[in-house]
Scaffold this motif. Structure first.
Motif, PDB file in Angstrom:
ATOM      1  N   ASN A 174      35.109  45.097  34.789  1.00  0.00           N
ATOM      2  CA  ASN A 174      34.249  44.930  33.618  1.00  0.00           C
ATOM      3  C   ASN A 174      34.681  43.734  32.776  1.00  0.00           C
ATOM      4  O   ASN A 174      33.850  42.977  32.256  1.00  0.00           O
ATOM      5  N   LEU A 175      35.983  43.568  32.625  1.00  0.00           N
ATOM      6  CA  LEU A 175      36.523  42.459  31.847  1.00  0.00           C
ATOM      7  C   LEU A 175      36.132  41.115  32.464  1.00  0.00           C
ATOM      8  O   LEU A 175      35.665  40.200  31.769  1.00  0.00           O
ATOM      9  N   ILE A 176      36.309  41.000  33.778  1.00  0.00           N
ATOM     10  CA  ILE A 176      35.985  39.747  34.461  1.00  0.00           C
ATOM     11  C   ILE A 176      34.482  39.494  34.437  1.00  0.00           C
ATOM     12  O   ILE A 176      34.026  38.355  34.260  1.00  0.00           O
ATOM     13  N   SER A 177      33.697  40.548  34.569  1.00  0.00           N
ATOM     14  CA  SER A 177      32.246  40.412  34.506  1.00  0.00           C
ATOM     15  C   SER A 177      31.807  39.880  33.150  1.00  0.00           C
ATOM     16  O   SER A 177      30.912  39.028  33.059  1.00  0.00           O
ATOM     17  N   LEU A 178      32.446  40.365  32.107  1.00  0.00           N
ATOM     18  CA  LEU A 178      32.138  39.875  30.762  1.00  0.00           C
ATOM     19  C   LEU A 178      32.474  38.393  30.652  1.00  0.00           C
ATOM     20  O   LEU A 178      31.690  37.601  30.105  1.00  0.00           O
ATOM     21  N   VAL A 232      37.186  31.173  35.632  1.00  0.00           N
ATOM     22  CA  VAL A 232      37.819  32.393  35.127  1.00  0.00           C
ATOM     23  C   VAL A 232      39.149  32.562  35.840  1.00  0.00           C
ATOM     24  O   VAL A 232      39.202  32.654  37.072  1.00  0.00           O
ATOM     25  N   ILE A 233      40.216  32.581  35.064  1.00  0.00           N
ATOM     26  CA  ILE A 233      41.572  32.779  35.585  1.00  0.00           C
ATOM     27  C   ILE A 233      42.054  34.141  35.088  1.00  0.00           C
ATOM     28  O   ILE A 233      42.050  34.404  33.885  1.00  0.00           O
ATOM     29  N   THR A 234      42.451  35.001  36.002  1.00  0.00           N
ATOM     30  CA  THR A 234      42.839  36.364  35.634  1.00  0.00           C
ATOM     31  C   THR A 234      44.305  36.613  35.953  1.00  0.00           C
ATOM     32  O   THR A 234      44.738  36.466  37.100  1.00  0.00           O
ATOM     33  N   LEU A 235      45.057  36.994  34.924  1.00  0.00           N
ATOM     34  CA  LEU A 235      46.448  37.407  35.082  1.00  0.00           C
ATOM     35  C   LEU A 235      46.507  38.924  34.933  1.00  0.00           C
ATOM     36  O   LEU A 235      45.942  39.480  33.985  1.00  0.00           O
ATOM     37  N   PHE A 236      47.170  39.582  35.861  1.00  0.00           N
ATOM     38  CA  PHE A 236      47.307  41.036  35.743  1.00  0.00           C
ATOM     39  C   PHE A 236      48.547  41.501  36.496  1.00  0.00           C
ATOM     40  O   PHE A 236      49.145  40.771  37.290  1.00  0.00           O
ATOM     41  N   ILE A 244      54.089  44.364  42.952  1.00  0.00           N
ATOM     42  CA  ILE A 244      53.280  43.158  43.153  1.00  0.00           C
ATOM     43  C   ILE A 244      52.795  43.072  44.594  1.00  0.00           C
ATOM     44  O   ILE A 244      51.631  42.738  44.862  1.00  0.00           O
ATOM     45  N   ALA A 245      53.663  43.409  45.536  1.00  0.00           N
ATOM     46  CA  ALA A 245      53.291  43.336  46.953  1.00  0.00           C
ATOM     47  C   ALA A 245      52.117  44.262  47.266  1.00  0.00           C
ATOM     48  O   ALA A 245      51.234  43.915  48.060  1.00  0.00           O
ATOM     49  N   GLU A 246      52.091  45.438  46.645  1.00  0.00           N
ATOM     50  CA  GLU A 246      50.996  46.377  46.900  1.00  0.00           C
ATOM     51  C   GLU A 246      49.684  45.874  46.306  1.00  0.00           C
ATOM     52  O   GLU A 246      48.616  46.050  46.896  1.00  0.00           O
ATOM     53  N   ALA A 247      49.748  45.246  45.133  1.00  0.00           N
ATOM     54  CA  ALA A 247      48.535  44.699  44.524  1.00  0.00           C
ATOM     55  C   ALA A 247      48.049  43.457  45.265  1.00  0.00           C
ATOM     56  O   ALA A 247      46.842  43.209  45.367  1.00  0.00           O
ATOM     57  N   LEU A 248      48.994  42.691  45.804  1.00  0.00           N
ATOM     58  CA  LEU A 248      48.659  41.446  46.496  1.00  0.00           C
ATOM     59  C   LEU A 248      47.782  41.695  47.721  1.00  0.00           C
ATOM     60  O   LEU A 248      46.949  40.852  48.083  1.00  0.00           O
ATOM     61  N   VAL A 249      47.941  42.848  48.334  1.00  0.00           N
ATOM     62  CA  VAL A 249      47.125  43.199  49.509  1.00  0.00           C
ATOM     63  C   VAL A 249      45.642  43.109  49.156  1.00  0.00           C
ATOM     64  O   VAL A 249      44.832  42.553  49.908  1.00  0.00           O
ATOM     65  N   GLY A 250      45.278  43.642  48.003  1.00  0.00           N
ATOM     66  CA  GLY A 250      43.874  43.619  47.596  1.00  0.00           C
ATOM     67  C   GLY A 250      43.376  42.224  47.271  1.00  0.00           C
ATOM     68  O   GLY A 250      42.240  41.875  47.597  1.00  0.00           O
ATOM     69  N   VAL A 251      44.223  41.418  46.619  1.00  0.00           N
ATOM     70  CA  VAL A 251      43.816  40.047  46.295  1.00  0.00           C
ATOM     71  C   VAL A 251      43.564  39.265  47.573  1.00  0.00           C
ATOM     72  O   VAL A 251      42.561  38.540  47.699  1.00  0.00           O
ATOM     73  N   LYS A 252      44.459  39.395  48.543  1.00  0.00           N
ATOM     74  CA  LYS A 252      44.341  38.634  49.787  1.00  0.00           C
ATOM     75  C   LYS A 252      43.061  38.958  50.539  1.00  0.00           C
ATOM     76  O   LYS A 252      42.502  38.099  51.230  1.00  0.00           O
ATOM     77  N   GLU A 286      37.879  39.378  43.512  1.00  0.00           N
ATOM     78  CA  GLU A 286      36.432  39.276  43.714  1.00  0.00           C
ATOM     79  C   GLU A 286      35.733  38.519  42.586  1.00  0.00           C
ATOM     80  O   GLU A 286      34.736  37.840  42.810  1.00  0.00           O
ATOM     81  N   GLY A 287      36.260  38.630  41.361  1.00  0.00           N
ATOM     82  CA  GLY A 287      35.554  38.035  40.236  1.00  0.00           C
ATOM     83  C   GLY A 287      36.139  36.748  39.697  1.00  0.00           C
ATOM     84  O   GLY A 287      35.500  36.063  38.900  1.00  0.00           O
ATOM     85  N   SER A 288      37.353  36.377  40.117  1.00  0.00           N
ATOM     86  CA  SER A 288      38.064  35.262  39.504  1.00  0.00           C
ATOM     87  C   SER A 288      38.082  34.029  40.395  1.00  0.00           C
ATOM     88  O   SER A 288      37.934  34.116  41.617  1.00  0.00           O
ATOM     89  N   ASP A 289      38.310  32.879  39.751  1.00  0.00           N
ATOM     90  CA  ASP A 289      38.512  31.642  40.501  1.00  0.00           C
ATOM     91  C   ASP A 289      39.980  31.462  40.861  1.00  0.00           C
ATOM     92  O   ASP A 289      40.321  30.802  41.840  1.00  0.00           O
ATOM     93  N   LEU A 290      40.853  32.052  40.064  1.00  0.00           N
ATOM     94  CA  LEU A 290      42.295  32.016  40.307  1.00  0.00           C
ATOM     95  C   LEU A 290      42.897  33.307  39.768  1.00  0.00           C
ATOM     96  O   LEU A 290      42.524  33.768  38.681  1.00  0.00           O
TER      97      LEU A 290
END
Length: 494
Positions: free
Chosen positions: A362-366, A378-382, A423-431, A402-406
């Motif tokens: 929702n945040l990225i969509s906004l 849109v650059i997203t840090l999380f 971080i490694a577990e979250a990175l799976v989804g980004v990749k 899915e929503g960010s450029d970086l």
């Protein structure tokens, strides 16, 4: 207060009357002082009964326990004594008696859901205050007692602490209370015996499955607000029926007035002709009292829902439509909720509490909506919290990618876990999304990386911690403020 008067309010299995006078009630033995009642109860990880002797040594005048062994061991001592089946319920009942039943002097509005609780509660309290009503607000960010701001340690405290705040509010002239009610608090009955006038449901998305295990159990915990926790059901149930769980609730509620809200003409409080700009949202609000043009300094579609929920709650508490419109326009900036960091270099930096995949999406969509008409990125840090639901980590990574450029992937509140493993577990989804991702474990350095990667016209989203002023590490909490770090970086770039 006479111990025997306290016993009249407590549901006991067995009790020992005593002429002792009690001064206060505590559930933490470290806070016990001479003349207090100590409530010893079994918890999820700690059994308070192991601290009974410590409480007696500190001067406790009476003990309420949910342990037969502890009760038997204390017999014959010069103490008020009660054995109860439900320790947390007894804590609420004893606290209510000792603080002189303050909940009976307040009209309570409770807000539950995965996302939007804090903003909705802030907005509702602001609307009530706008017509001169004094309020108690209890929630994630801070606590308000008739205008006095206090620190919040938990989204929903233990019943004893809630009732003490209510008592302080009543003494200061408060007639209304607004509370965020978490699923943990509802299931653990921290809100036992609190009569709710208006109950608001915002939405339900995946979170806290480390505790609830399944979405059905999570939903069941949220639903308790609408059943009544030791009280009759609320007079009014305000439900987001655009959310499938809200629609499910609406079909099961029989004893409350149901008010539906959503971006749907079928809702009682509906939004149409929505216009979103940076720092402003406008829409036409359809209500049972007529149609109103809403203009709010809050940004984004998610805040349309929050405004609808708060408006329906305020209307249920007797506010007129024109009063609601004026209060909405005045706005209530909630710390750490789409909070813009002042900048002179054309880069928009936003700090937000988004810490689930749905909230992040929702945040990225906004941010994307605000970028319409220009070529900004849109650059997203999380990051993801440690000792919490691990299954949402790759989901958050996927939402960010899915929503960010970086994407800049960093540490959040790792608690007892290894930040690199989180971080490694979250990175799976980004990749999975193929979006460029920079990994920087140090959160302060990561914020620098994200902002330095931006150009004028870009939006940098710093998600996850929002209003928080500390970072929770294995070694303990350390001071950390996303807003302050981002402001320093932007200042250095001027």
């Amino acid at each position: 207060m006479d111990w025997n008067e306290v016993l009249r309010d407590v549901t006991t299995v067995e009790c020992v009357a005593s002429p002792v006078i009690v001064a206060n009630v505590q559930y933490d033995s470290r806070r016990v002082q001479h003349g207090d009642v100590f409530v010893a109860m079994r918890g999820g990880s700690v059994d308070g009964n192991q601290f009974v002797e410590k409480a007696v040594a500190a001067g406790a005048a009476a003990i309420i326990t949910d342990s037969r062994d502890a009760f038997a061991a204390l017999r014959g001592k010069n103490l008020g004594l009660a054995l109860v089946e439900h320790g947390r319920r007894a804590l609420a009942e004893a606290s209510s008696a000792i603080f002189n039943h303050p909940q009976s002097h307040l009209a309570l509005s409770g807000v539950t859901g995965t996302n939007g609780k804090t903003t909705t509660a802030f907005l509702l309290e602001a609307m009530l205050r706008s017509v001169g009503r004094k309020c108690v607000l209890i929630g994630t960010i801070e606590t308000h007692v008739a205008g006095e701001v206090r620190e919040s340690l938990h989204t929903t405290p233990e019943s004893r602490d809630i009732l003490e705040l209510f008592a302080d509010g009543v003494r200061a002239g408060a007639t209304e209370a607004v509370m965020e009610m978490s699923s943990h608090a509802l299931e653990q009955e921290r809100v036992w015996g609190l009569p709710v006038e208006v109950a608001i449901f915002t939405n339900l998305t995946q979170d806290h499955l480390d505790y609830h295990r399944t979405m059905e159990a999570y939903f069941a915990a949220k639903s308790r607000l609408f059943e009544g926790v030791g009280t009759p059901p609320p007079r009014v149930a305000v439900l987001n029926t655009d959310d499938p769980y809200g629609e499910r609730l609406a079909k099961t509620i029989e004893r409350s007035q149901v008010i539906r809200y959503g971006v749907d003409a079928k809702a009682d409080f509906a939004a149409e002709s929505i216009q979103m700009l940076a720092g402003e949202t406008r829409f036409r609000m359809i209500t049972p009292a007529g149609v109103a043009e809403i203009r709010s300094p809050l940004t984004g579609r998610v805040n349309v829902y929050n405004l609808l929920a708060a408006s329906a709650g305020a209307w249920s508490r007797g506010l007129k439509l024109d009063e609601i419109v004026c209060a909405a326009e005045a706005g209530a900036q909630v710390p750490g909720r789409f909070e813009v960091v002042p900048s002179k270099n054309g880069i928009t930096v936003v700090v937000d509490y988004a810490h689930t995949d749905d909230a992040l999406r929702n945040l990225i969509s906004l941010a994307r909506d605000l970028q319409k008409g220009n070529r900004g990125h849109v650059i997203t840090l999380f990051g993801c919290g440690g000792d919490r639901d691990r299954t949402k980590r790759p989901r958050m990574g996927r939402a960010a990618g899915e929503g960010s450029d970086l994407v800049v992937l960093t540490s959040d509140n790792p608690r007892s876990e290894d930040p690199a493993a989180i971080i490694a577990e979250a990175l799976v989804g980004v990749k999975e999304t193929g979006t460029e991702c920079i990994v920087e474990e140090d959160r302060a350095k990561a914020i620098e990386v994200a902002i330095h990667a931006a150009h004028p016209g870009d939006i940098v989203l710093i998600a996850g911690k929002g209003h928080e002023k500390v970072q929770l590490l294995k070694s303990g909490p350390v001071p950390f403020d996303d807003m302050a770090v981002a402001a320093r970086v932007l200042k250095e770039m001027e």
